[in-house]
Design a protein around this motif. Sequence first.
Motif, PDB file in Angstrom:
ATOM      1  N   THR A   1      31.675  46.955  44.820  1.00  0.00           N
ATOM      2  CA  THR A   1      32.312  46.291  45.966  1.00  0.00           C
ATOM      3  C   THR A   1      33.806  46.068  45.763  1.00  0.00           C
ATOM      4  OG1 THR A   1      31.770  44.093  45.061  1.00  0.00           O
ATOM      5  CG2 THR A   1      30.168  45.101  46.563  1.00  0.00           C
ATOM      6  N   GLY A   2      34.300  46.368  44.555  1.00  0.00           N
ATOM      7  CA  GLY A   2      35.722  46.154  44.268  1.00  0.00           C
ATOM      8  C   GLY A   2      36.093  44.691  44.328  1.00  0.00           C
ATOM      9  N   SER A   3      35.242  43.833  43.767  1.00  0.00           N
ATOM     10  CA  SER A   3      35.453  42.379  43.835  1.00  0.00           C
ATOM     11  C   SER A   3      36.009  41.842  42.515  1.00  0.00           C
ATOM     12  CB  SER A   3      34.135  41.673  44.174  1.00  0.00           C
ATOM     13  OG  SER A   3      34.278  40.278  44.045  1.00  0.00           O
ATOM     14  N   PHE A   4      37.267  41.379  42.535  1.00  0.00           N
ATOM     15  CA  PHE A   4      37.875  40.769  41.344  1.00  0.00           C
ATOM     16  C   PHE A   4      37.197  39.440  40.992  1.00  0.00           C
ATOM     17  CE2 PHE A   4      41.625  38.406  39.425  1.00  0.00           C
ATOM     18  CZ  PHE A   4      41.505  39.008  38.176  1.00  0.00           C
TER      19      PHE A   4
ATOM     20  N   SER B   1      40.179  53.508  37.746  1.00  0.00           N
ATOM     21  CA  SER B   1      38.965  53.422  38.550  1.00  0.00           C
ATOM     22  C   SER B   1      38.141  52.214  38.120  1.00  0.00           C
ATOM     23  CB  SER B   1      38.124  54.693  38.388  1.00  0.00           C
ATOM     24  OG  SER B   1      36.880  54.546  39.024  1.00  0.00           O
ATOM     25  N   ILE B   2      37.957  51.291  39.048  1.00  0.00           N
ATOM     26  CA  ILE B   2      37.154  50.109  38.760  1.00  0.00           C
ATOM     27  C   ILE B   2      35.704  50.505  38.480  1.00  0.00           C
ATOM     28  CG2 ILE B   2      36.199  47.999  39.752  1.00  0.00           C
ATOM     29  CD1 ILE B   2      39.041  47.739  38.748  1.00  0.00           C
ATOM     30  N   GLU B   3      35.222  51.521  39.178  1.00  0.00           N
ATOM     31  CA  GLU B   3      33.825  51.925  39.005  1.00  0.00           C
ATOM     32  C   GLU B   3      33.548  52.427  37.593  1.00  0.00           C
ATOM     33  OE1 GLU B   3      31.748  54.137  41.788  1.00  0.00           O
ATOM     34  OE2 GLU B   3      32.318  52.899  43.507  1.00  0.00           O
TER      35      GLU B   3
ATOM     36  N   LEU C   1      25.642  42.326  33.813  1.00  0.00           N
ATOM     37  CA  LEU C   1      24.998  42.905  34.995  1.00  0.00           C
ATOM     38  C   LEU C   1      25.859  42.744  36.255  1.00  0.00           C
ATOM     39  CD1 LEU C   1      21.253  41.808  34.576  1.00  0.00           C
ATOM     40  CD2 LEU C   1      22.238  44.081  34.201  1.00  0.00           C
ATOM     41  N   LEU C   2      26.672  41.683  36.297  1.00  0.00           N
ATOM     42  CA  LEU C   2      27.525  41.454  37.461  1.00  0.00           C
ATOM     43  C   LEU C   2      28.603  42.519  37.608  1.00  0.00           C
ATOM     44  CD1 LEU C   2      28.075  37.584  37.647  1.00  0.00           C
ATOM     45  CD2 LEU C   2      26.661  39.027  39.102  1.00  0.00           C
ATOM     46  N   PHE C   3      28.905  43.246  36.496  1.00  0.00           N
ATOM     47  CA  PHE C   3      29.934  44.280  36.584  1.00  0.00           C
ATOM     48  C   PHE C   3      29.506  45.396  37.537  1.00  0.00           C
ATOM     49  CE2 PHE C   3      31.833  42.068  33.199  1.00  0.00           C
ATOM     50  CZ  PHE C   3      33.117  42.554  33.008  1.00  0.00           C
ATOM     51  N   TYR C   4      28.207  45.591  37.697  1.00  0.00           N
ATOM     52  CA  TYR C   4      27.737  46.673  38.568  1.00  0.00           C
ATOM     53  C   TYR C   4      28.064  46.400  40.043  1.00  0.00           C
ATOM     54  CZ  TYR C   4      24.817  50.536  40.155  1.00  0.00           C
ATOM     55  OH  TYR C   4      24.395  51.700  40.743  1.00  0.00           O
ATOM     56  N   PRO C   5      27.600  45.273  40.606  1.00  0.00           N
ATOM     57  CA  PRO C   5      27.982  45.008  42.003  1.00  0.00           C
ATOM     58  C   PRO C   5      29.478  44.756  42.167  1.00  0.00           C
ATOM     59  CG  PRO C   5      26.836  43.102  41.066  1.00  0.00           C
ATOM     60  CD  PRO C   5      26.688  44.225  40.086  1.00  0.00           C
TER      61      PRO C   5
ATOM     62  N   PHE D   1      43.783  45.853  41.613  1.00  0.00           N
ATOM     63  CA  PHE D   1      43.724  44.760  42.582  1.00  0.00           C
ATOM     64  C   PHE D   1      45.110  44.266  43.008  1.00  0.00           C
ATOM     65  CE2 PHE D   1      39.665  44.217  40.132  1.00  0.00           C
ATOM     66  CZ  PHE D   1      38.803  44.566  41.171  1.00  0.00           C
ATOM     67  N   SER D   2      46.184  44.970  42.545  1.00  0.00           N
ATOM     68  CA  SER D   2      47.572  44.613  42.895  1.00  0.00           C
ATOM     69  C   SER D   2      47.864  43.148  42.570  1.00  0.00           C
ATOM     70  CB  SER D   2      47.836  44.885  44.387  1.00  0.00           C
ATOM     71  OG  SER D   2      47.621  46.248  44.687  1.00  0.00           O
ATOM     72  N   LEU D   3      47.645  42.782  41.298  1.00  0.00           N
ATOM     73  CA  LEU D   3      47.816  41.402  40.851  1.00  0.00           C
ATOM     74  C   LEU D   3      49.195  41.192  40.225  1.00  0.00           C
ATOM     75  CD1 LEU D   3      44.384  41.032  38.999  1.00  0.00           C
ATOM     76  CD2 LEU D   3      44.882  40.343  41.349  1.00  0.00           C
TER      77      LEU D   3
END
Length: 478
Positions: free
Chosen positions: A107-110, A182-184, A99-103, A41-43
């Motif tokens: 979606t690549g959402s930090f 890989s975030i996925e 479960l939130l880790f899946y979406p 996420f380039s943090l």
Amino acid sequence: MSTANVQTKWGQFIPLVTVFFFWGFVAASNDILIPVFKKAFSLSQGESQLVSVAFYVAYTVGSLIYMGISYLTKGDIINRIGYKNALALGLFISALGTLLFYPAANTGSFPLMLSGLFIVGLGFSLQQTVANPLAIALGPITTGSQRLTLAGGINNFGTTIGPLIVSFAIFGSAASANTDVSIESVKIPYLILGAAFIVVAILLKFSSLPDKVEAVVEIEDVTKPSKKSALHYPQLILGMIGIFVYVGVEVSTASNLPAYMETDLGFATKDIAPYISLYWASLMIGRWTGAVEAFSVTASLQKKLKFIAPYLAFGVFLAVNAIAQHDLTPFYVYALVIIVLIAADIASKGNPARMLLIFSTLGIVALLIGMSTTGMLSVYAFTSVGLFCSTLWPCIFTLAISGLGKNTNQGSNFLIMMIMGGGIVSWLQGAVSDATNIHFSYIVGVVCFAYLAFYAWRVSGILRSQGIDFDQKVSGGH
């Protein structure tokens, strides 16, 4: 307190400590997620520490929710629904977070990742509130603190293998050349973890664990009646700050270590996991040593086990890293550092204030050595902070609630709320790193240990003025 419990109820205690394992597994795995999220996420370093903030602040929010519901319903909510139901509920809440880790991964959402960790932490907060008194109640009160220390050792087994498993899930085996972030790849291990939460929740629901436990509070001296609130006791107020900075330095030392090893030493992210594992294994080493007293053995054997237990725990660390196909050569020298832990434990003579002073001082020395050196010596110095943090929770907790009488439970809840220090101090060290450099940022940990050394000195005088002398009455904690 009933004297019926003359032996530890191992049949009930063993399934209970599975939740302690989960707490450690997730907490240490966060240290692998931090560098992964930072790159993906380039943090900045400070932004990457929001992982710790989200997870540990959830403990405080969960505690406040628990207090609020209990106040509005005019009764303790856990006593109303039962301990087993509360444990199961906490596990289901944590499962929802995973479960939130899946979406989030898709979606690549930090922010969604942080939300998932926050909800996992909320569930852990409820589990902490239930599991600690249960661990004390499953046997004689005289060995209750040792059972908590033993449970802490199981917790640190989770912290030891958690980084290795999550790192393997993201990067593959140690022999693999895969360096992609890989975030996925994060979603599958956390979905499996969520499934494990649900399975254990069901098993605990139908286990023989009691639904109610007998309250454990310090006997009140009628000649010195308790004050109206626990917050009127200076040992508790100073102890709350102590818990905040202790959890802070424990978590921030590890969560900022990947950035130091990458930036200053040139390590690849995939090669850092065994060193994070060593840090958390160091807490296991110290807590296994303290847990020896939970077993009914002779004094002679107990003394021998004080030397055997830490190296047995170190052997577990070596074994799991060997299974993960990591090179063990860099870690053998750490056996010498463990001697310092054993010597400090003996020198404390069971006095929590003295132990807090000795181990806090050693923590300062370890961080200063790490800051003033480079290469592997600095890494060993930073990881040894885990050894010197291993005994601090029971010391601070015991000193902070001593003399509170009927306010003991209230004081304990205030202390649990201060676990948020793990997130705040980690973020602060990250911010200092962004302003200066990662090596110098460990000055934050030095300040934390300095306060703990001050508290050890100050609280001794406070308690003596209240007629409490730990050289005559040795007590334990988590």
